[in-house]
Design a protein around this motif. Structure first.
Motif, mmCIF file in Angstrom:
data_model
loop_
_atom_site.group_PDB
_atom_site.id
_atom_site.type_symbol
_atom_site.label_atom_id
_atom_site.label_comp_id
_atom_site.label_asym_id
_atom_site.label_seq_id
_atom_site.Cartn_x
_atom_site.Cartn_y
_atom_site.Cartn_z
ATOM 1 N N ASP A 114 49.489 31.705 54.998
ATOM 2 C CA ASP A 114 48.439 32.278 55.820
ATOM 3 C C ASP A 114 46.882 32.229 55.568
ATOM 4 O OD1 ASP A 114 50.465 32.744 57.623
ATOM 5 O OD2 ASP A 114 50.629 34.809 57.463
ATOM 6 N N GLY A 115 46.109 31.702 56.652
ATOM 7 C CA GLY A 115 45.012 31.274 56.252
ATOM 8 C C GLY A 115 43.967 32.236 56.799
ATOM 9 N N ALA A 116 42.440 31.977 57.157
ATOM 10 C CA ALA A 116 41.435 32.515 57.421
ATOM 11 C C ALA A 116 41.271 33.121 58.774
ATOM 12 C CB ALA A 116 40.434 31.957 56.679
ATOM 13 N N TRP A 117 41.929 32.308 59.588
ATOM 14 C CA TRP A 117 41.636 32.796 61.171
ATOM 15 C C TRP A 117 42.550 34.059 61.293
ATOM 16 C CZ3 TRP A 117 42.648 27.719 64.090
ATOM 17 C CH2 TRP A 117 41.696 26.823 63.840
ATOM 18 N N ALA A 118 41.770 35.208 60.652
ATOM 19 C CA ALA A 118 42.448 36.540 60.838
ATOM 20 C C ALA A 118 41.448 37.510 60.439
ATOM 21 C CB ALA A 118 43.818 36.434 59.702
ATOM 22 N N GLU A 119 41.688 38.779 60.592
ATOM 23 C CA GLU A 119 41.037 39.836 60.187
ATOM 24 C C GLU A 119 40.955 40.021 58.652
ATOM 25 O OE1 GLU A 119 40.796 43.118 63.357
ATOM 26 O OE2 GLU A 119 42.643 42.464 63.231
ATOM 27 N N PHE A 120 42.073 39.687 58.249
ATOM 28 C CA PHE A 120 42.154 39.921 56.825
ATOM 29 C C PHE A 120 43.037 38.819 56.076
ATOM 30 C CE2 PHE A 120 41.933 44.161 58.566
ATOM 31 C CZ PHE A 120 40.963 44.895 57.767
ATOM 32 N N LEU A 121 42.733 38.265 54.878
ATOM 33 C CA LEU A 121 43.344 37.243 54.036
ATOM 34 C C LEU A 121 43.783 37.663 52.710
ATOM 35 C CD1 LEU A 121 43.536 34.182 53.912
ATOM 36 C CD2 LEU A 121 41.395 34.088 52.834
ATOM 37 N N LEU A 122 44.917 37.097 52.479
ATOM 38 C CA LEU A 122 45.683 37.503 51.154
ATOM 39 C C LEU A 122 45.165 36.272 50.119
ATOM 40 C CD1 LEU A 122 47.412 39.426 49.424
ATOM 41 C CD2 LEU A 122 49.242 37.795 49.741
ATOM 42 N N VAL A 123 44.324 36.657 48.981
ATOM 43 C CA VAL A 123 43.978 35.482 48.188
ATOM 44 C C VAL A 123 44.685 35.477 46.914
ATOM 45 C CG1 VAL A 123 41.989 34.721 46.865
ATOM 46 C CG2 VAL A 123 41.559 35.991 49.142
ATOM 47 N N PRO A 124 45.482 34.422 46.445
ATOM 48 C CA PRO A 124 46.170 34.192 45.536
ATOM 49 C C PRO A 124 45.225 34.112 44.172
ATOM 50 C CG PRO A 124 46.223 32.145 46.690
ATOM 51 C CD PRO A 124 45.601 33.194 47.344
ATOM 52 N N ASP A 125 45.752 34.357 42.909
ATOM 53 C CA ASP A 125 44.948 34.044 41.757
ATOM 54 C C ASP A 125 43.646 34.467 41.774
ATOM 55 O OD1 ASP A 125 47.074 32.822 40.328
ATOM 56 O OD2 ASP A 125 47.029 31.252 41.950
ATOM 57 N N ALA A 126 43.423 35.668 42.315
ATOM 58 C CA ALA A 126 42.101 35.994 42.936
ATOM 59 C C ALA A 126 40.935 36.119 41.686
ATOM 60 C CB ALA A 126 42.383 37.611 43.303
ATOM 61 N N LYS A 127 41.204 36.352 40.507
ATOM 62 C CA LYS A 127 40.212 36.037 39.502
ATOM 63 C C LYS A 127 39.620 35.002 39.466
ATOM 64 C CE LYS A 127 40.827 38.373 35.357
ATOM 65 N NZ LYS A 127 41.255 38.984 34.319
ATOM 66 N N ALA A 128 40.641 33.888 39.646
ATOM 67 C CA ALA A 128 40.279 32.294 39.476
ATOM 68 C C ALA A 128 39.458 31.965 40.746
ATOM 69 C CB ALA A 128 41.268 31.406 39.234
ATOM 70 N N ASN A 129 39.274 32.897 41.832
ATOM 71 C CA ASN A 129 38.949 32.337 43.165
ATOM 72 C C ASN A 129 38.004 33.039 44.007
ATOM 73 O OD1 ASN A 129 40.802 29.708 43.530
ATOM 74 N ND2 ASN A 129 42.205 31.188 42.871
ATOM 75 N N LEU A 130 37.655 34.436 43.662
ATOM 76 C CA LEU A 130 36.664 35.319 44.424
ATOM 77 C C LEU A 130 35.409 34.946 43.578
ATOM 78 C CD1 LEU A 130 38.681 38.558 44.457
ATOM 79 C CD2 LEU A 130 38.406 37.093 46.259
ATOM 80 N N ALA A 131 34.486 34.580 44.727
ATOM 81 C CA ALA A 131 33.138 34.165 44.266
ATOM 82 C C ALA A 131 32.330 35.321 44.912
ATOM 83 C CB ALA A 131 32.810 32.708 44.388
ATOM 84 N N PRO A 132 31.554 36.093 44.040
ATOM 85 C CA PRO A 132 30.607 36.907 44.797
ATOM 86 C C PRO A 132 29.348 36.150 45.432
ATOM 87 C CG PRO A 132 31.242 37.575 42.496
ATOM 88 C CD PRO A 132 31.658 36.464 42.648
ATOM 89 N N ILE A 133 28.892 36.660 46.672
ATOM 90 C CA ILE A 133 27.899 36.049 47.429
ATOM 91 C C ILE A 133 26.457 36.518 46.766
ATOM 92 C CG2 ILE A 133 26.639 35.687 49.376
ATOM 93 C CD1 ILE A 133 29.648 35.838 50.755
ATOM 94 N N PRO A 134 25.592 35.862 46.268
ATOM 95 C CA PRO A 134 24.303 36.194 45.885
ATOM 96 C C PRO A 134 23.404 37.018 46.858
ATOM 97 C CG PRO A 134 24.572 34.112 45.383
ATOM 98 C CD PRO A 134 25.463 34.177 46.324
#
Length: 371
Positions: free
Chosen positions: A120-140
């Motif tokens: 399941d993708g991002a057209w939703a209120e919430f999104l489950l992100v796999p392998d989060a440490k490799a893929n979450l990028a903080p916004i400056p």
């Protein structure tokens, strides 16, 4: 059980607003509350039935949001409430493909593309992100959602077209199609140091935007033969690199004809049928040409680098966002985007927002909810 609103692919030609369980992260995963997302040309291919996904899948692969929950093993580097982007491609960093540098193919062909393809993708209120440490990028700090909305896919993909082409300082480059990805490819050619950038399209507004994004020459292919003009501009040789950003036989063929012997065709388009390389354009297979394909690079370091370009004012992608909708008005947004009306380039979608076309409008007639 907590639920959320999402937009799912039901069958070719049909999207539905659905209620789904709010995801709960397991070890190594995270849940992001989506604040802004968008529609991609690939989503159009899916809805038309040109690229198969399972019925009921939540679409969308360009997430901007806020961390809502963290699974075990992720909390040391991230915190609840942190603003992040997640790449459209989510490599694990551990498989054969990732360890051999093919991160977008994580796990197998196209395997890095999970959101709206295999999960399941991002057209939703919430999104489950796999392998989060490799893929979450903080916004400056200081960057808005719309400043970074095109980072997960469009900017990364367009720039990768120029990177894969191996563009060098002083090269001549042609970019075929000036939709959002083509415009970012034009921008990428400029960033890579191309001396001559030729942009090809037929929509006057997109050709004007191409000039704004770095094109030196624009060609309306309905008014003149782009290959002949490109050959004239390059003294008969052809360009060092051509980038195909639409995914059609005619643009692929024109791009191939436009490159010089020894040149490179960098293909970014999503093709929906058989692709043919004309005999004369490929010099009977003896022209020392390269044809390279690229799937959008992802991962948190790629996202960090692209956001740094925006943070330090090397690029400004905000002109590409032309329309805004609440996610519950997905039907109107999708119809506008897929038919390319009203000068649309990209639309911003916001879950829970009553937005139809612009920030001040309140839309009526949202999609009927489908269970």
């Amino acid at each position: 059980m907590d639920t959320m609103t999402a937009v799912a692919f039901l069958e070719p030609g049909r999207l539905g607003v659905v209620e789904r369980p709010k995801p709960i992260p397991r070890a190594g995963e995270a849940v992001v509350r989506i604040t802004t997302t968008t529609i991609c040309g690939t989503d159009v291919h899916i809805v038309k039935g040109e690229y198969a996904v399972r019925p009921g899948l939540v679409l969308g692969h360009e997430p901007v949001g806020v961390i809502d929950a963290l699974g075990e093993g992720v909390g040391a580097e991230y915190h609840i409430g942190q603003r992040v982007v997640v790449g459209a491609i989510t490599p694990c960093g551990q498989c054969f493909y990732c360890l051999n540098g093919s991160h977008s193919q994580c796990g197998g062909p196209l395997g890095g593309w999970r959101f709206g393809n295999t999960i399941d993708g991002a057209w939703a209120e919430f999104l489950l992100v796999p392998d989060a440490k490799a893929n979450l990028a903080p916004i400056p700090d200081g960057l808005s959602d719309e400043d970074v909305l095109l980072v997960p896919d469009i900017f990364s993909t367009g720039l990768s077209g120029a990177e894969s082409a191996g563009i060098k300082v002083g090269d001549a480059v042609a970019v075929f199609a000036q939709g959002p990805i083509g415009l970012c490819a034009t921008l990428g050619a400029k960033l890579r140091g191309a001396a001559l950038i030729v942009a090809v399209d037929h929509v006057p507004a997109r050709l004007a935007m191409a000039k704004r994004f770095g094109a030196d020459v624009v060609i309306n292919h309905l008014e003149q033969d782009p290959v002949a003009e490109i050959k004239r501009l390059t003294g008969g040789r052809g360009v060092d690199a051509a980038i195909e950003a639409l995914g059609r036989q005619e643009t692929f063929e024109a791009a191939l004809k436009a490159i010089r012997p020894g040149g490179t065709l960098s293909s970014l388009g999503v093709y929906a049928g058989k692709l043919v390389a004309p005999y004369e354009a490929i010099y009977a297979g003896l022209g020392d040409q390269r044809i390279v394909t690229t799937l959008c690079p992802g991962g948190k370091e790629r996202m960090r680098r692209l956001m740094a370009m925006i943070e330090h004012h090397r690029v400004d992608l905000s002109p590409l966002i032309t329309h805004r909708f609440g996610l519950d008005h997905i039907h109107d947004a999708f119809d506008l985007f897929s038919t390319q009306r009203e000068g649309v380039l990209k639309v911003a979608l916001r879950p829970g927002a009553s937005v139809a076309g612009d920030p001040d409008a309140v839309s009526e007639g949202a999609l009927q909810t489908t269970s």
